[in-house]
Design a protein around this motif. Structure first.
Motif, PDB file in Angstrom:
ATOM      1  N   PHE A   1     -20.354   2.216   5.086  1.00  0.00           N
ATOM      2  CA  PHE A   1     -19.967   1.979   3.202  1.00  0.00           C
ATOM      3  C   PHE A   1     -21.235   1.118   3.279  1.00  0.00           C
ATOM      4  O   PHE A   1     -22.591   1.869   2.995  1.00  0.00           O
ATOM      5  CB  PHE A   1     -19.379   1.556   3.227  1.00  0.00           C
ATOM      6  N   GLU A   2     -21.943  -0.227   3.657  1.00  0.00           N
ATOM      7  CA  GLU A   2     -23.379  -0.675   4.029  1.00  0.00           C
ATOM      8  C   GLU A   2     -24.539  -0.377   4.210  1.00  0.00           C
ATOM      9  O   GLU A   2     -25.353  -0.396   3.819  1.00  0.00           O
ATOM     10  CB  GLU A   2     -22.639  -2.030   5.232  1.00  0.00           C
ATOM     11  N   THR A   3     -23.872   1.128   4.704  1.00  0.00           N
ATOM     12  CA  THR A   3     -25.212   1.659   5.555  1.00  0.00           C
ATOM     13  C   THR A   3     -25.222   2.473   4.113  1.00  0.00           C
ATOM     14  O   THR A   3     -27.106   3.198   3.950  1.00  0.00           O
ATOM     15  CB  THR A   3     -25.076   2.078   6.678  1.00  0.00           C
ATOM     16  N   MET A   4     -24.526   3.140   3.681  1.00  0.00           N
ATOM     17  CA  MET A   4     -25.461   3.839   2.364  1.00  0.00           C
ATOM     18  C   MET A   4     -25.043   3.314   1.887  1.00  0.00           C
ATOM     19  O   MET A   4     -26.782   3.762   0.727  1.00  0.00           O
ATOM     20  CB  MET A   4     -24.046   4.844   2.548  1.00  0.00           C
ATOM     21  N   ALA A   5     -24.533   2.392   1.108  1.00  0.00           N
ATOM     22  CA  ALA A   5     -25.619   1.738  -0.167  1.00  0.00           C
ATOM     23  C   ALA A   5     -27.500   1.107   0.453  1.00  0.00           C
ATOM     24  O   ALA A   5     -27.693   1.248  -1.189  1.00  0.00           O
ATOM     25  CB  ALA A   5     -24.829  -0.091   0.048  1.00  0.00           C
ATOM     26  N   TYR A   6     -27.645   0.125   1.644  1.00  0.00           N
ATOM     27  CA  TYR A   6     -28.412  -0.192   1.747  1.00  0.00           C
ATOM     28  C   TYR A   6     -29.120   0.919   1.771  1.00  0.00           C
ATOM     29  O   TYR A   6     -30.583   1.358   1.434  1.00  0.00           O
ATOM     30  CB  TYR A   6     -28.980  -0.894   3.201  1.00  0.00           C
ATOM     31  N   GLN A   7     -29.171   2.728   2.007  1.00  0.00           N
ATOM     32  CA  GLN A   7     -29.921   3.541   2.152  1.00  0.00           C
ATOM     33  C   GLN A   7     -30.875   4.740   0.540  1.00  0.00           C
ATOM     34  O   GLN A   7     -30.635   5.155  -0.298  1.00  0.00           O
ATOM     35  CB  GLN A   7     -29.478   4.616   3.422  1.00  0.00           C
ATOM     36  N   THR A   8     -29.293   4.057  -0.244  1.00  0.00           N
ATOM     37  CA  THR A   8     -29.138   4.853  -1.629  1.00  0.00           C
ATOM     38  C   THR A   8     -30.702   3.310  -2.241  1.00  0.00           C
ATOM     39  O   THR A   8     -30.197   2.581  -2.458  1.00  0.00           O
ATOM     40  CB  THR A   8     -27.987   4.202  -2.101  1.00  0.00           C
ATOM     41  N   GLU A   9     -31.251   4.359  -3.177  1.00  0.00           N
ATOM     42  CA  GLU A   9     -31.790   3.600  -4.544  1.00  0.00           C
ATOM     43  C   GLU A   9     -31.730   2.989  -5.337  1.00  0.00           C
ATOM     44  O   GLU A   9     -30.390   4.159  -5.915  1.00  0.00           O
ATOM     45  CB  GLU A   9     -33.588   5.026  -4.488  1.00  0.00           C
TER      46      GLU A   9
END
Length: 593
Positions: A195-203
């Motif tokens: 979840f953290e990774t997706m949050a940081y990868q989303t603009e």
């Protein structure tokens, strides 16, 4: 064990030519059919030469006598079966796992993840999400239904519909109808890793791809990003606003009375000790542990503290827990990566990040030595293993010998069904959160494969890597010598004091110490960990406190040994200055001491 067991080859070598004239891999001597090479003796001799004060013992032939005594003690320990004791195996395995990290590429992967975590920690993201629940134990049909549902919701979000309204309508997260899925700002380690990774990868302003976690399927929208502020240290006085029939005062009036006393000059810490209803902090004058944004369960409290200046004291204000007066003690800058490296590595070793490290290491081992999957464990074990395994009551003998096929091959080793059955038998008594046999077997097979691959690699390392083999051999021998001396001399002395006195009188000359030191030896393949241990020693911490501070259940950073050592003992680092105090760090072929 006596010297007659030493092979005649040793006598011939010493009597006919200088030791160093032999080739490194020539056999110098054998004890109980175990060969000891010229190279091993030369390495130990040269390592410890500077520590030997007695000029006679510095001569090769005389030092060789010490070396033989050393090896005879090791052989005697093995003859007594001390290398099979649980206590020995547990201690040796701890050190082996710690030392091997630099040789099995685990350290490289862990450091990459630690650096990634540090970079993320410099920023906070503001996210709302929508969750459709789906357990890993769900049937394929239920899993597909959950995925299709989140996919349809994502399509609506991409069409421009209000994300928080969609969360209130569809999300299966508790209280989503009230919060709209808004998680506020968070940073690294606050959420599960996918979840953290997706949050940081989303603009900012974008709707994410679908991401799967242990909770189910998520989509999220990122509303904002901001630089993360450092942690703060603060003290507070709190009066709860919970209804309590034993009270005879109004919480708001009481906090205002305390504030008046504060303005009149009464010390903050004295008022906290006397009136604060947060009893954990009250005994420390209201002082809280340092904290950062998102680490407390009160957004109002955090916002108030972060709006203040150092040494400022707030007026009374209300949070989710009651009324507070806060004094801001210190604002801490964000530490550098190097300052946080060890703590980051410890956190990487936990949770879902550790699975990435394990997967990467396993694949590296497979690629290096050759891996071939021969049979699928699932059909047979699904048939033979019942739900009783979740209560630790399964019997491994239920695997028929005629069905004991090869599961996989790694290098020149064949791994069989029975190996996995024995692993299950051993592990089933450990507490588990699994309620499904299928998921339990899947998790245990992954653990079994990891253990088997690592075991194979460690066996190969001693054959392939001379540096590793030398370090691990010295530690193995040192443990065995301690155990053989402890069980045959020190423990016996407790129960046979008369016999000990008589023996001493007969062998009095043998009990004269040469120059010796009482020392603590701290060692690790990680130089940073040894530096931290050295600093803590200088600060006055005990060895046990240092081990508790630097070691964790999943990761051993340092190994500590305490005792009295003769100068020249192979366990002492070469070239060490024999003087009272904490020494500088010595590097023994990658082993820092």
């Amino acid at each position: 064990m006596n010297r007659s067991y030493i092979n005649l080859l040793f006598l011939l070598l010493v009597g006919t030519s200088p030791l160093w004239a032999q080739k490194e891999n020539d056999i110098l001597l054998t004890i109980n059919d175990e060969a000891i090479t010229v190279n091993e003796f030369q390495r130990v001799y040269e390592k410890n030469l500077d520590l030997v004060q007695d000029e006679e013992q510095r001569e090769v032939d005389n030092y060789l006598k010490l070396f033989i005594d050393y090896k005879l003690k090791v052989a005697e320990a093995k003859a007594q079966g001390l290398d099979q004791k649980d206590s020995y195996l547990k201690e040796f395995t701890k050190y082996q796992n710690q030392l091997s990290r630099n040789y099995i590429y685990e350290g490289n992967v862990s450091e990459e993840l630690a650096k990634e975590a540090y970079e993320r920690s410099l920023e906070e993201v503001h996210v709302a999400h929508i969750l459709i629940l789906s357990s890993y134990e769900d049937t394929p049909q239920d899993t597909l239904a959950a995925f299709n549902k989140i996919q349809n919701i994502r399509d609506e979000a991409l069409s421009g519909k209000d994300f928080k309204q969609l969360a209130k309508k569809y999300s299966e997260e508790p209280n989503a109808e009230r919060t709209g899925g808004d998680l506020g700002f968070f940073t690294v380690f606050n959420m599960v890793y996918p979840f953290e990774t997706m949050a940081y990868q989303t603009e900012v302003g974008e709707v994410s791809e679908i991401v799967r976690t242990s909770f189910g399927y998520h989509i999220m929208k990122v509303f904002d990003r901001r630089p993360r502020e450092g942690e703060v240290t603060a003290a507070h006085i709190m009066i709860t606003d919970q209804e309590d029939k034993t009270r005879n005062f109004d919480p708001k009036e009481r906090i205002e009375e305390v504030y008046s006393l504060l303005k009149q000059g009464t010390a903050f810490d004295e008022l906290a000790k006397q009136y604060s209803e947060d009893r954990n902090s009250a005994k420390n004058g209201g002082k809280l542990r340092r904290f950062g944004r998102g680490t407390l369960r009160s957004k109002r409290f955090e916002e108030k503290v972060y709006s203040m200046q150092v040494d400022e004291t707030s007026e009374p204000f209300k949070s989710e827990f009651g009324w507070h007066i806060v004094h801001l003690i210190e604002k801490h800058p964000i530490p550098s990566y190097e300052d946080q490296k060890e703590s980051l590595l410890r956190r990487v070793a936990q949770g879902e990040r550790s699975k990435i490290v394990t997967s990467s290491v396993n694949q590296t081992i497979k690629d290096k030595y050759g891996y071939s999957q021969k049979n699928n464990y699932y059909p047979l074990f699904h048939e033979k293993v019942g739900e009783e395994i979740l209560q630790g009551k399964w019997d491994a003998t239920q695997i028929p010998s005629e069905k004991n096929k090869i599961l996989f091959e790694i290098g020149d080793r064949e791994v069989y069904y029975q190996d996995f059955a024995s692993f299950l038998q051993r592990e089933q008594n450990k507490r588990t959160a699994y309620t499904s046999k299928v998921q339990y077997l899947s998790a245990q097979y992954e653990a079994f494969e990891t253990e088997t691959l690592k075991s194979y690699l460690l066996a190969q390392l001693e054959k392939e890597n001379e540096e590793y083999a030398a370090i691990i051999s010295e530690y193995r021998d040192g443990l065995l010598i301690f155990d053989v001396m402890n069980s045959n001399i020190w423990e016996r002395a407790k129960n046979d004091s008369i016999g000990l006195i008589n023996y001493y009188k007969e062998h009095e000359d043998d009990f004269q110490w040469k120059k010796r030191v009482e020392a603590t030896i701290i060692q690790s393949s990680d130089e940073t960990a040894v530096k931290q241990a050295r600093n803590l020693l200088r600060d006055g911490m005990t060895v046990e406190q240092i081990k508790d501070s630097l070691n964790t259940t999943d990761r051993v950073s340092i190994i500590a040994s305490q005792g009295i050592y003769e100068v020249g003992d192979p366990l002492l680092p070469a070239g060490i200055s024999i003087e009272k105090g904490v020494s500088e760090i010595k590097d023994e072929e990658g082993n820092h001491m």
